[in-house]
Design an enzyme around this catalytic site. Structure first.
Site, mmCIF file in Angstrom:
data_model
loop_
_atom_site.group_PDB
_atom_site.id
_atom_site.type_symbol
_atom_site.label_atom_id
_atom_site.label_comp_id
_atom_site.label_asym_id
_atom_site.label_seq_id
_atom_site.Cartn_x
_atom_site.Cartn_y
_atom_site.Cartn_z
ATOM 1 N N GLU A 136 0.778 -1.177 -0.066
ATOM 2 C CA GLU A 136 -0.099 -0.082 -0.017
ATOM 3 C C GLU A 136 0.872 1.153 0.167
ATOM 4 O O GLU A 136 0.365 2.247 -0.563
ATOM 5 C CB GLU A 136 -0.932 -0.135 1.035
ATOM 6 C CG GLU A 136 -1.921 1.234 1.528
ATOM 7 C CD GLU A 136 -2.883 1.314 0.418
ATOM 8 O OE1 GLU A 136 -3.204 0.463 -0.166
ATOM 9 O OE2 GLU A 136 -3.177 2.397 0.177
ATOM 10 N N GLN B 124 -4.018 5.417 17.635
ATOM 11 C CA GLN B 124 -3.851 3.792 17.315
ATOM 12 C C GLN B 124 -2.250 3.723 17.608
ATOM 13 O O GLN B 124 -1.793 2.518 17.720
ATOM 14 C CB GLN B 124 -4.250 3.583 15.893
ATOM 15 C CG GLN B 124 -5.973 3.367 15.967
ATOM 16 C CD GLN B 124 -6.274 3.067 14.605
ATOM 17 O OE1 GLN B 124 -5.839 3.292 13.623
ATOM 18 N NE2 GLN B 124 -7.571 2.419 14.615
ATOM 19 N N HIS C 157 -11.663 -2.310 7.008
ATOM 20 C CA HIS C 157 -10.721 -1.424 7.653
ATOM 21 C C HIS C 157 -10.498 -2.195 9.167
ATOM 22 O O HIS C 157 -9.054 -2.128 9.479
ATOM 23 C CB HIS C 157 -11.242 0.068 8.022
ATOM 24 C CG HIS C 157 -11.572 0.792 6.910
ATOM 25 N ND1 HIS C 157 -10.669 0.976 6.148
ATOM 26 C CD2 HIS C 157 -12.771 1.014 6.431
ATOM 27 C CE1 HIS C 157 -11.186 1.839 5.055
ATOM 28 N NE2 HIS C 157 -12.624 1.753 5.195
ATOM 29 N N LEU C 158 -11.106 -2.616 9.896
ATOM 30 C CA LEU C 158 -10.747 -3.289 10.914
ATOM 31 C C LEU C 158 -9.798 -4.328 11.026
ATOM 32 O O LEU C 158 -8.895 -4.804 11.674
ATOM 33 C CB LEU C 158 -12.076 -4.065 11.767
ATOM 34 C CG LEU C 158 -12.079 -4.253 13.279
ATOM 35 C CD1 LEU C 158 -11.514 -2.904 14.064
ATOM 36 C CD2 LEU C 158 -12.990 -5.216 13.666
ATOM 37 N N ALA C 159 -10.127 -4.935 9.838
ATOM 38 C CA ALA C 159 -9.104 -6.123 9.322
ATOM 39 C C ALA C 159 -7.709 -5.827 9.501
ATOM 40 O O ALA C 159 -6.750 -6.337 10.100
ATOM 41 C CB ALA C 159 -9.354 -6.936 8.116
ATOM 42 N N ASP C 160 -7.386 -4.638 8.837
ATOM 43 C CA ASP C 160 -5.943 -4.510 8.804
ATOM 44 C C ASP C 160 -5.503 -3.685 10.180
ATOM 45 O O ASP C 160 -4.336 -4.007 10.602
ATOM 46 C CB ASP C 160 -5.762 -3.429 7.735
ATOM 47 C CG ASP C 160 -6.109 -1.952 7.921
ATOM 48 O OD1 ASP C 160 -5.651 -1.247 8.775
ATOM 49 O OD2 ASP C 160 -6.969 -1.357 7.015
ATOM 50 N N GLN C 161 -6.770 -3.047 10.864
ATOM 51 C CA GLN C 161 -6.382 -2.392 12.179
ATOM 52 C C GLN C 161 -6.048 -3.863 13.522
ATOM 53 O O GLN C 161 -5.468 -3.472 14.449
ATOM 54 C CB GLN C 161 -7.182 -1.478 12.653
ATOM 55 C CG GLN C 161 -7.225 -0.316 11.747
ATOM 56 C CD GLN C 161 -8.685 0.513 11.936
ATOM 57 O OE1 GLN C 161 -9.086 0.381 13.043
ATOM 58 N NE2 GLN C 161 -8.896 0.989 10.723
ATOM 59 N N HIS D 262 -4.040 -3.010 2.562
ATOM 60 C CA HIS D 262 -3.632 -2.366 3.566
ATOM 61 C C HIS D 262 -3.449 -3.464 4.456
ATOM 62 O O HIS D 262 -2.577 -3.443 5.406
ATOM 63 C CB HIS D 262 -4.994 -1.565 4.039
ATOM 64 C CG HIS D 262 -4.627 -0.016 3.955
ATOM 65 N ND1 HIS D 262 -5.574 0.606 3.040
ATOM 66 C CD2 HIS D 262 -3.929 1.148 4.393
ATOM 67 C CE1 HIS D 262 -5.095 2.054 2.953
ATOM 68 N NE2 HIS D 262 -4.273 2.009 3.945
HETATM 69 N N1 LIG Z 1 -13.653 4.945 6.729
HETATM 70 C C1 LIG Z 1 -12.724 4.380 7.640
HETATM 71 N N2 LIG Z 1 -13.166 3.544 8.829
HETATM 72 C C2 LIG Z 1 -12.358 3.052 9.532
HETATM 73 N N3 LIG Z 1 -10.932 3.041 9.226
HETATM 74 C C3 LIG Z 1 -10.495 3.669 8.094
HETATM 75 C C4 LIG Z 1 -11.366 4.419 7.300
HETATM 76 N N4 LIG Z 1 -10.653 4.747 6.078
HETATM 77 C C5 LIG Z 1 -9.395 4.695 6.293
HETATM 78 N N5 LIG Z 1 -9.181 3.944 7.619
HETATM 79 C C6 LIG Z 1 -7.971 3.317 8.105
HETATM 80 O O1 LIG Z 1 -7.038 4.334 8.320
HETATM 81 C C7 LIG Z 1 -5.706 3.848 7.780
HETATM 82 C C8 LIG Z 1 -4.977 4.556 6.633
HETATM 83 O O2 LIG Z 1 -3.854 4.134 6.673
HETATM 84 P P1 LIG Z 1 -2.861 4.740 5.349
HETATM 85 O O3 LIG Z 1 -1.731 3.650 4.955
HETATM 86 O O4 LIG Z 1 -3.666 4.915 4.120
HETATM 87 O O5 LIG Z 1 -2.270 6.029 5.946
HETATM 88 P P2 LIG Z 1 -2.510 7.404 6.184
HETATM 89 O O6 LIG Z 1 -1.512 7.493 7.158
HETATM 90 O O7 LIG Z 1 -3.920 7.622 6.625
HETATM 91 O O8 LIG Z 1 -2.293 8.386 5.096
HETATM 92 P P3 LIG Z 1 -1.730 8.146 3.733
HETATM 93 O O9 LIG Z 1 -2.893 7.255 2.995
HETATM 94 O O10 LIG Z 1 -2.055 9.537 3.178
HETATM 95 O O11 LIG Z 1 -0.300 7.910 3.746
HETATM 96 C C9 LIG Z 1 -5.830 2.216 7.707
HETATM 97 O O12 LIG Z 1 -5.741 1.650 8.893
HETATM 98 C C10 LIG Z 1 -7.374 2.173 7.367
HETATM 99 O O13 LIG Z 1 -8.087 1.052 7.590
#
Ligand SMILES: Nc1ncnc2c1ncn2[C@@H]1O[C@H](COP(=O)(O)OP(=O)(O)OP(=O)(O)O)[C@@H](O)[C@H]1O
Length: 357
Positions: free
Chosen positions: A12, A109, A297-301, A323
């Site tokens: 990603e 987080q 989203h929760l899956a990656d978190q 992600h």
């Molecule tokens: N609508 C949403 N609800 C819950 N979690 C979200 C939502 N949109 C994004 N996320 C979570 O936010 C995180 C975003 O991570 P990402 O690697 O895209 O980095 P970022 O720091 O936000 O910025 P960038 O994409 O600009 O690097 C992920 O864990 C993703 O699952």
């Protein structure tokens, strides 16, 4: 010095690689060198939200920093001590001249797990965006993410002092964290969540800041109408709030017998309140059509907390995202767990996490 090298352009190639790395570096005490930070984003390098996460994580473990500045594409982060419980304040706006509405959820987080596994209790107050694009909203953190972490043994409470919207931010969230007792176990409980059970209800809110009261009401009413049409039991509240700038959004939670999943949509100038509610409902209905236990989203978190558990975790998700695969890769780079992503259909999958003994 012995450090783990992380390539920020992997998969990603976004900010999450950085945040997961910071969190695990603080917990394990291993120094890290991250290259190509956010290489796959339009404006690569550290933005305000990421820099705030770097300073926040560094504060917990008194890390030596190299490259911690806006736009930096490399960072060296070397913890000097174990994460220390205490009172912390972080403000995303301070990371950039002119301020920022960067997401506080992503900063929280980053610091929650190091503090939850530290000895003693902590309180973190974070200022910035609480309902901003491409990040978990406060509602998502409170209603979906935190309940799962609690299930895994984390003791924490979140409260919203003030909402913060794009472009001004200036929201404020408070996170109270119960650490472990002196000499206590630094492990979480594993999570087993393969079958979500039946849908019990949908709850949520139409939230509107500095806008006429009918905006939150129209979002709530439209969402209830659409969900009832699908025979779903639901309760969507209209919540007008004050903030540093106007903003609106609809935030929904699908509560199943054994699982929770969260969905939201943000308003924007020219977009009718009803449309915002429809967008949030569409995401929820799409998830409900799958049989996945957790939302995408929760899956990656969840990969990170599952890697810190004292046993094998497993959960189903649809779709499996990049992600998710990327976060699994970061966790494996630290050698603390193996993560299996097993496809069960064109999009769906089973995630299994095996922490190292
Ligand atoms: N609508 C949403 N609800 C819950 N979690 C979200 C939502 N949109 C994004 N996320 C979570 O936010 C995180 C975003 O991570 P990402 O690697 O895209 O980095 P970022 O720091 O936000 O910025 P960038 O994409 O600009 O690097 C992920 O864990 C993703 O699952």
């Amino acid at each position: 010095m012995d450090f783990i090298l992380i390539d920020g352009s992997y998969g990603e190639g976004g900010g999450q690689i950085l945040r997961t790395t910071l969190c695990l570096s603080a917990i394990t005490g291993r120094a890290v060198h991250i290259e190509n930070i956010r290489a796959r984003r339009k404006k690569p390098g550290l933005a305000a939200q990421h820099l705030t996460a770097v300073f926040a994580a560094a504060k917990l473990c008194d890390a030596e920093l190299n490259g911690a500045e806006l736009g930096s594409r490399t960072l060296r982060f070397a913890p000097r001590i174990k994460p220390r419980a205490g009172e912390y304040r972080f403000d995303v706006a301070e990371a950039r001249r002119g301020g920022s509405a960067g997401a506080v959820s992503l900063v929280l987080q980053t610091v929650l797990l190091p503090l939850a596994l530290a000895e003693g209790d902590s309180c973190v107050v974070a200022r910035g965006g609480t309902h901003v694009p491409l990040s978990p909203s406060f509602d998502y953190l409170h209603d979906v993410w935190l309940p799962y972490l609690k299930l895994m043994g984390v003791g924490a409470e979140l409260s919203l002092e003030r909402t913060g919207w794009y472009p001004i931010g200036k929201g404020e969230v408070r996170l109270e964290i119960k650490g472990i007792p002196s000499g206590g176990r630094r492990k979480l409980h594993p999570l087993k969540l393969e079958d979500r059970g039946e849908l019990i209800e949908v709850f949520g809110r139409g939230l509107a800041a500095n806008l006429p009261e009918h905006v939150s009401q129209r979002m709530a009413q439209r969402a209830e109408t659409l969900l009832r049409r699908k025979n779903m039991s639901c309760r969507i509240d209209a919540v007008p709030v004050r903030a540093a700038c106007p903003g609106a959004g609809t935030f929904l939670v699908a509560r199943y017998e054994r699982a929770l999943a969260g969905f939201g949509a943000l308003g924007e100038r020219g977009k009718p309140a009803e449309q915002v509610a429809e967008d949030a409902c569409a995401k929820l209905l799409e998830h409900d059509h799958t049989s996945a236990a957790v939302d995408e989203h929760l899956a990656d978190q969840l990969v990170l907390p599952c890697a810190l558990a004292d046993g094998e975790s497993g959960f189903t998700v649809d779709p499996m995202t990049r992600h998710l695969a990327t976060n699994a890769w970061v966790v494996e780079r630290f050698g603390i767990a193996e993560v299996e992503l097993i496809s069960t259909s064109a999009t769906a999958g089973l995630v299994r996490v095996f922490p190292s003994p």
